[in-house]
Design a protein around this motif. Structure first.
Motif, PDB file in Angstrom:
ATOM      1  N   ASP A 188      41.021  29.013 -35.824  1.00 16.51           N
ATOM      2  CA  ASP A 188      39.633  28.555 -35.766  1.00 16.51           C
ATOM      3  C   ASP A 188      38.941  29.378 -34.689  1.00 16.51           C
ATOM      4  OD1 ASP A 188      37.210  27.318 -35.610  1.00 16.51           O
ATOM      5  OD2 ASP A 188      37.985  25.324 -35.180  1.00 16.51           O
ATOM      6  N   GLY A 189      38.186  30.362 -35.111  1.00 18.93           N
ATOM      7  CA  GLY A 189      37.614  31.295 -34.140  1.00 18.93           C
ATOM      8  C   GLY A 189      38.734  32.038 -33.434  1.00 18.93           C
ATOM      9  N   LEU A 190      38.650  32.092 -32.108  1.00 19.67           N
ATOM     10  CA  LEU A 190      39.625  32.825 -31.305  1.00 19.67           C
ATOM     11  C   LEU A 190      40.753  31.938 -30.794  1.00 19.67           C
ATOM     12  CD1 LEU A 190      37.023  34.929 -29.324  1.00 19.67           C
ATOM     13  CD2 LEU A 190      38.765  35.878 -30.838  1.00 19.67           C
ATOM     14  N   ALA A 191      40.789  30.686 -31.225  1.00 21.05           N
ATOM     15  CA  ALA A 191      41.700  29.713 -30.617  1.00 21.05           C
ATOM     16  C   ALA A 191      43.168  30.096 -30.709  1.00 21.05           C
ATOM     17  CB  ALA A 191      41.481  28.341 -31.268  1.00 21.05           C
ATOM     18  N   LEU A 205      36.362  43.215 -34.547  1.00 21.68           N
ATOM     19  CA  LEU A 205      35.422  43.298 -35.651  1.00 21.68           C
ATOM     20  C   LEU A 205      35.178  41.884 -36.153  1.00 21.68           C
ATOM     21  CD1 LEU A 205      37.254  46.135 -37.637  1.00 21.68           C
ATOM     22  CD2 LEU A 205      35.452  46.435 -35.923  1.00 21.68           C
ATOM     23  N   CYS A 206      33.934  41.557 -36.448  1.00 21.70           N
ATOM     24  CA  CYS A 206      33.667  40.199 -36.919  1.00 21.70           C
ATOM     25  C   CYS A 206      32.460  40.169 -37.847  1.00 21.70           C
ATOM     26  CB  CYS A 206      33.437  39.251 -35.741  1.00 21.70           C
ATOM     27  SG  CYS A 206      33.287  37.517 -36.229  1.00 21.70           S
ATOM     28  N   ASN A 207      32.712  39.740 -39.075  1.00 18.34           N
ATOM     29  CA  ASN A 207      31.644  39.442 -40.022  1.00 18.34           C
ATOM     30  C   ASN A 207      31.690  37.935 -40.253  1.00 18.34           C
ATOM     31  OD1 ASN A 207      29.649  39.576 -42.000  1.00 18.34           O
ATOM     32  ND2 ASN A 207      31.096  40.066 -43.623  1.00 18.34           N
ATOM     33  N   PRO A 208      31.020  37.167 -39.386  1.00 15.24           N
ATOM     34  CA  PRO A 208      31.196  35.709 -39.354  1.00 15.24           C
ATOM     35  C   PRO A 208      30.255  34.993 -40.313  1.00 15.24           C
ATOM     36  CG  PRO A 208      29.684  36.350 -37.637  1.00 15.24           C
ATOM     37  CD  PRO A 208      30.067  37.621 -38.371  1.00 15.24           C
ATOM     38  N   PRO A 209      30.402  33.682 -40.446  1.00 14.68           N
ATOM     39  CA  PRO A 209      29.369  32.896 -41.144  1.00 14.68           C
ATOM     40  C   PRO A 209      28.095  32.907 -40.308  1.00 14.68           C
ATOM     41  CG  PRO A 209      31.022  31.449 -40.154  1.00 14.68           C
ATOM     42  CD  PRO A 209      31.521  32.837 -39.983  1.00 14.68           C
ATOM     43  N   MET A 238      23.569  30.829 -35.904  1.00 17.30           N
ATOM     44  CA  MET A 238      24.251  31.358 -34.720  1.00 17.30           C
ATOM     45  C   MET A 238      25.366  30.467 -34.190  1.00 17.30           C
ATOM     46  SD  MET A 238      22.872  34.315 -34.101  1.00 17.30           S
ATOM     47  CE  MET A 238      22.559  34.617 -35.849  1.00 17.30           C
ATOM     48  N   ASP A 239      25.731  29.402 -34.895  1.00 17.78           N
ATOM     49  CA  ASP A 239      26.730  28.468 -34.360  1.00 17.78           C
ATOM     50  C   ASP A 239      28.055  29.157 -34.029  1.00 17.78           C
ATOM     51  OD1 ASP A 239      24.851  26.526 -34.658  1.00 17.78           O
ATOM     52  OD2 ASP A 239      25.972  25.317 -36.116  1.00 17.78           O
ATOM     53  N   PHE A 240      28.618  29.865 -34.973  1.00 19.03           N
ATOM     54  CA  PHE A 240      29.892  30.546 -34.741  1.00 19.03           C
ATOM     55  C   PHE A 240      29.736  31.630 -33.682  1.00 19.03           C
ATOM     56  CE2 PHE A 240      33.168  33.678 -35.352  1.00 19.03           C
ATOM     57  CZ  PHE A 240      34.313  32.952 -35.676  1.00 19.03           C
ATOM     58  N   ILE A 241      28.629  32.349 -33.748  1.00 17.48           N
ATOM     59  CA  ILE A 241      28.419  33.481 -32.839  1.00 17.48           C
ATOM     60  C   ILE A 241      28.284  33.013 -31.400  1.00 17.48           C
ATOM     61  CG2 ILE A 241      26.820  35.363 -32.292  1.00 17.48           C
ATOM     62  CD1 ILE A 241      26.348  35.622 -35.334  1.00 17.48           C
ATOM     63  N   ARG A 242      27.653  31.873 -31.165  1.00 17.17           N
ATOM     64  CA  ARG A 242      27.557  31.341 -29.805  1.00 17.17           C
ATOM     65  C   ARG A 242      28.951  31.142 -29.205  1.00 17.17           C
ATOM     66  NH1 ARG A 242      23.165  28.664 -32.188  1.00 17.17           N
ATOM     67  NH2 ARG A 242      21.190  29.064 -31.111  1.00 17.17           N
ATOM     68  N   ARG A 243      29.816  30.533 -29.982  1.00 13.49           N
ATOM     69  CA  ARG A 243      31.173  30.288 -29.504  1.00 13.49           C
ATOM     70  C   ARG A 243      31.942  31.597 -29.319  1.00 13.49           C
ATOM     71  NH1 ARG A 243      35.827  27.905 -32.554  1.00 13.49           N
ATOM     72  NH2 ARG A 243      34.443  27.908 -34.349  1.00 13.49           N
ATOM     73  N   ALA A 248      34.988  35.420 -26.337  1.00 17.79           N
ATOM     74  CA  ALA A 248      35.556  36.742 -26.599  1.00 17.79           C
ATOM     75  C   ALA A 248      36.060  37.486 -25.361  1.00 17.79           C
ATOM     76  CB  ALA A 248      34.542  37.596 -27.352  1.00 17.79           C
ATOM     77  N   PRO A 249      35.332  37.510 -24.240  1.00 21.00           N
ATOM     78  CA  PRO A 249      35.803  38.320 -23.111  1.00 21.00           C
ATOM     79  C   PRO A 249      37.228  38.021 -22.672  1.00 21.00           C
ATOM     80  CG  PRO A 249      33.529  37.677 -22.750  1.00 21.00           C
ATOM     81  CD  PRO A 249      33.990  36.934 -23.965  1.00 21.00           C
TER      82      PRO A 249
END
Length: 308
Positions: A188-191, A205-209, A238-243, A248-249
């Motif tokens: 789930d994301g980067l978890a 690389l990320c092509n997210p929802p 932007m929900d997924f992108i915010r997280r 990510a760092p």
């Protein structure tokens, strides 16, 4: 006097008829083709077992048997009545000329990140130390495969929340014989993409929802046939992108970069992340679809006093 049998239709005439049917039915394009002629060509040539890059001037005079004609008509009728993307009917799609298996478990691959990889647009941000790549929201695994093909020295992790999508990705990784270099992970994301013992990623690389709620509500049926999980990005997309930008760092090496697709949501992205320094990359759709952001820029953006 007996009437003469009807002349067998030519491939050219069959293509023209199929394209006209698709136009009259007002099907939506965008899953590998942008117009009725190209869509008809794809479906007809596929049904006839001909190479999709066939020279239509050379094969256009071929005459179809009654059985072939019936099969083509049935396929075009299915495309119209089901409103499924053609790729779901043929179980194949292409990115940068590379074939991939697809079905309804994944969205039809069409990411402009594929162009960025093929053209080397991000190479100035990479180095000999770029060895570990993450394809987040891998879907059918196409970007993971393309990254492995573009950079033979790297290993790739393809991650997706959907076990069904990962099953499809596995088909493509095996098809391109990349099992030794591409690993799949349900996350789930980067978890779940790395353990404390794993090195961090040098390229994500990320092509997210990312489709916003208003756009989701008005999508043509062809897009509604795709998994909602892979498309819907919340009220502003932007929900997924915010997280992702927040998390990510911690998963990136010091000089790492993130290449992110936002589709037609640049306005919403810039509203949500007004202070974030990014580089917009050129693609065939313009310079507002795909962006690059460094780990350092994300770290600065996360510092206190840096809203948005």
């Amino acid at each position: 006097m007996s009437s003469s049998p009807a002349q067998a239709p030519s491939l050219k005439a069959t293509l023209q008829d199929a394209a006209e049917q698709l136009l009259q039915a007002k099907v939506a394009f965008g899953h590998g083709t942008s117009n009725a002629h190209d869509e008809a060509t794809w479906l007809v040539l596929w049904q006839l077992g001909l190479p999709l890059d066939s020279d239509l001037n050379s094969v256009g005079s071929l005459l179809l048997s009654p059985e072939q004609t019936a099969q083509v008509r049935a396929l075009i009728s299915q495309r119209i009545s089901s409103r499924k993307p053609a790729a779901y009917l043929t179980h194949e799609a292409w990115l940068q000329g590379i074939p991939f298996y697809v079905d309804e478990r994944v969205i039809v691959p069409r990411s402009f990140i594929a162009e960025v990889l093929a053209e080397g647009s991000i190479d100035p941000w990479l180095s000999e130390q770029t060895l570990r790549v993450l394809d987040l929201c891998t879907g059918n695994g196409s970007l993971a495969v393309l990254a492995a093909l573009a950079y033979p020295e790297v290993t790739v992790v393809g991650a997706d929340i959907s076990p069904d999508a990962l099953d499809v990705a596995r088909i493509n990784i095996e098809r391109h014989q990349l099992q030794d270099r591409v690993t799949l992970v349900q996350s789930d994301g980067l978890a779940n993409v790395r353990s404390p013992a794993d090195p961090r990623f040098d390229l994500i690389l990320c092509n997210p929802p990312y489709v916003n709620a208003q756009s989701m509500a008005s999508l043509p049926a062809e897009y509604q046939a795709e998994p909602v999980l892979a498309l819907a990005g919340g009220s502003d997309g932007m929900d997924f992108i915010r997280r992702l930008l927040k998390d990510a760092p911690a998963h990136m090496s010091q000089e790492a970069v993130l290449v992110l697709e936002v589709g037609n949501e640049r306005e919403h992205f810039e509203a949500a992340f007004a202070k974030l320094e990014v580089v917009w990359l050129d693609t065939s759709a313009g310079n507002d679809q795909v962006l690059l952001v460094t780990r350092d820029a994300m770290m600065r953006h996360a510092e206190p006093g840096q809203p948005g």
